[in-house]
Design an enzyme around this catalytic site. Structure first.
Site, PDB file in Angstrom:
ATOM      1  CG  ASP A  43      -0.361   0.060   2.523  1.00 44.07           C
ATOM      2  OD1 ASP A  43       0.873  -0.047   2.612  1.00 44.07           O
ATOM      3  OD2 ASP A  43      -1.107   0.226   3.517  1.00 44.07           O
ATOM      4  CB  SER A  44       4.575   1.704  -0.094  1.00 43.93           C
ATOM      5  OG  SER A  44       4.770   0.588  -0.941  1.00 43.93           O
ATOM      6  CG  ASP A  82       0.439  -3.934   2.356  1.00 42.60           C
ATOM      7  OD1 ASP A  82       0.179  -4.559   3.395  1.00 42.60           O
ATOM      8  OD2 ASP A  82       1.190  -2.938   2.319  1.00 42.60           O
ATOM      9  CE  LYS A 111       3.086  -5.710   4.105  1.00 50.16           C
ATOM     10  NZ  LYS A 111       2.652  -4.630   5.003  1.00 50.16           N
ATOM     11  CD  GLU A 113       0.741  -1.377   8.156  1.00 48.10           C
ATOM     12  OE1 GLU A 113       0.491  -0.584   9.080  1.00 48.10           O
ATOM     13  OE2 GLU A 113       1.107  -1.002   7.027  1.00 48.10           O
ATOM     14  CD  GLU A 177       7.959  -0.020   7.565  1.00 47.80           C
ATOM     15  OE1 GLU A 177       6.967  -0.720   7.295  1.00 47.80           O
ATOM     16  OE2 GLU A 177       8.151   1.106   7.071  1.00 47.80           O
TER      17      GLU A 177
HETATM   18  O1  KIV Z   1       3.523  -1.068   1.671  1.00 46.44           O
HETATM   19  C1  KIV Z   1       4.683  -1.502   1.608  1.00 46.44           C
HETATM   20  O2  KIV Z   1       5.398  -1.310   0.631  1.00 46.44           O
HETATM   21  C2  KIV Z   1       5.181  -2.252   2.771  1.00 46.44           C
HETATM   22  C3  KIV Z   1       6.642  -2.526   2.801  1.00 46.44           C
HETATM   23  C4  KIV Z   1       7.362  -1.295   3.156  1.00 46.44           C
HETATM   24  C5  KIV Z   1       6.984  -3.644   3.709  1.00 46.44           C
HETATM   25  O3  KIV Z   1       4.442  -2.587   3.636  1.00 46.44           O
END
Ligand code: KIV
Length: 260
Positions: A43-44, A82, A111, A113, A177
């Site tokens: 989600d970056s 994510d 994924k 968090e 992280e």
């Molecule tokens: O969203 C993302 O790119 C991430 C990585 C930084 C692990 O969660």
């Protein structure tokens, strides 16, 4: 070409470092697929591609479009999706959204968090057949600052407890992280599943970076990023030369023109 499976990732713990990068498009995923064990549709992308201030603004519909593009191109790597902010507030919402993601993108895993607080969600998803990767330490979806974690004994204990709880709940790997090296080392020693570090030291079982940071396309360059190239310079030079050519009528040249 042998598809990377979750079992293969689990078996790499303590043996062969796991290689991961983020990808948001088919063209990049195609390159990563040759080398990376895991491709994360992170989600970056909200900040990297869309110029958002935080990842909290990212919508699941946007993620699904990118997830589908990446998964289509990645034939070998394990593709992890994510889950964005507020899409897994409870186990029922998490399952509804994760099922939709898996159906529409065909990604291999998701994924989430969080630590102890989301253990019941992870167990529920696992029971329903959805593989989950964990993420602890600095949590962009709930952090107010992007600072190093694990700097005092309270923080260290909480992060270690979170890691153990995730491992016991059935995640197949844990992203750590931005934590101090000694904590990443201790976590890696104390959990059964592989740890994937980003700003978390060489003691993790694998490493991940955001692709745009690693190739020098973004301006984000914290200490934990190693920049392997400066792609922004290559793009800039190409654009500059193209504009010079157009202004001087050197482009299109005869080989770029259709003639009868
Ligand atoms: O969203 C993302 O790119 C991430 C990585 C930084 C692990 O969660």
């Amino acid at each position: 070409m042998q598809k990377i499976t979750i079992n293969k990732i689990l078996n790499q713990k303590g043996k062969k470092p796991i290689t991961c990068l983020t990808a948001y498009s088919s063209s990049v995923a195609k390159i990563l697929d040759k080398y990376c064990d895991i491709i994360l549709v992170g989600d970056s992308l909200g900040m990297v591609l869309y110029g958002m201030k935080t990842t909290k603004e990212v919508k699941i519909e946007t993620m699904i479009l990118h997830g589908r593009a990446v998964k289509k191109a990645a034939k070998r790597s394990l593709v992890v999706f994510d889950m964005p902010y507020k899409t897994y507030s409870n186990k029922f919402a998490a399952y509804k959204n994760a099922r939709k993601v898996m159906k529409l993108t065909n990604c291999d895993a998701i994924k989430l968090e969080g630590g102890k607080k989301i253990v019941n969600i992870i167990k529920y998803l696992k029971k329903k057949g959805i593989p989950v990767m964990g993420h602890i330490g600095l949590l962009p979806q709930s952090s107010f600052n992007y600072k190093l974690k694990g700097i005092n004994s309270n923080q260290k204990k909480k992060i270690l407890d979170d890691a153990k709880a995730l491992s016991e709940s059935g995640v197949f790997a844990i992203v750590i992280e931005c934590v101090v090296e000694s904590l990443a080392k201790e976590i890696t020693k104390n959990v059964r599943v592989p740890t994937i570090g980003i700003g978390a030291s060489k003691y993790c079982d694998g490493q991940i970076l955001v692709i745009d940071d690693m190739i020098g396309l973004s301006n984000f360059r914290p200490k934990f990023v190693k920049q392997y190239s400066k792609v922004s310079k290559i793009i800039e030079k190409s654009v500059k030369n193209y504009c010079i050519d157009v202004r001087n009528r050197r482009f299109p040249a005869s080989q770029n023109v259709y003639k009868l």
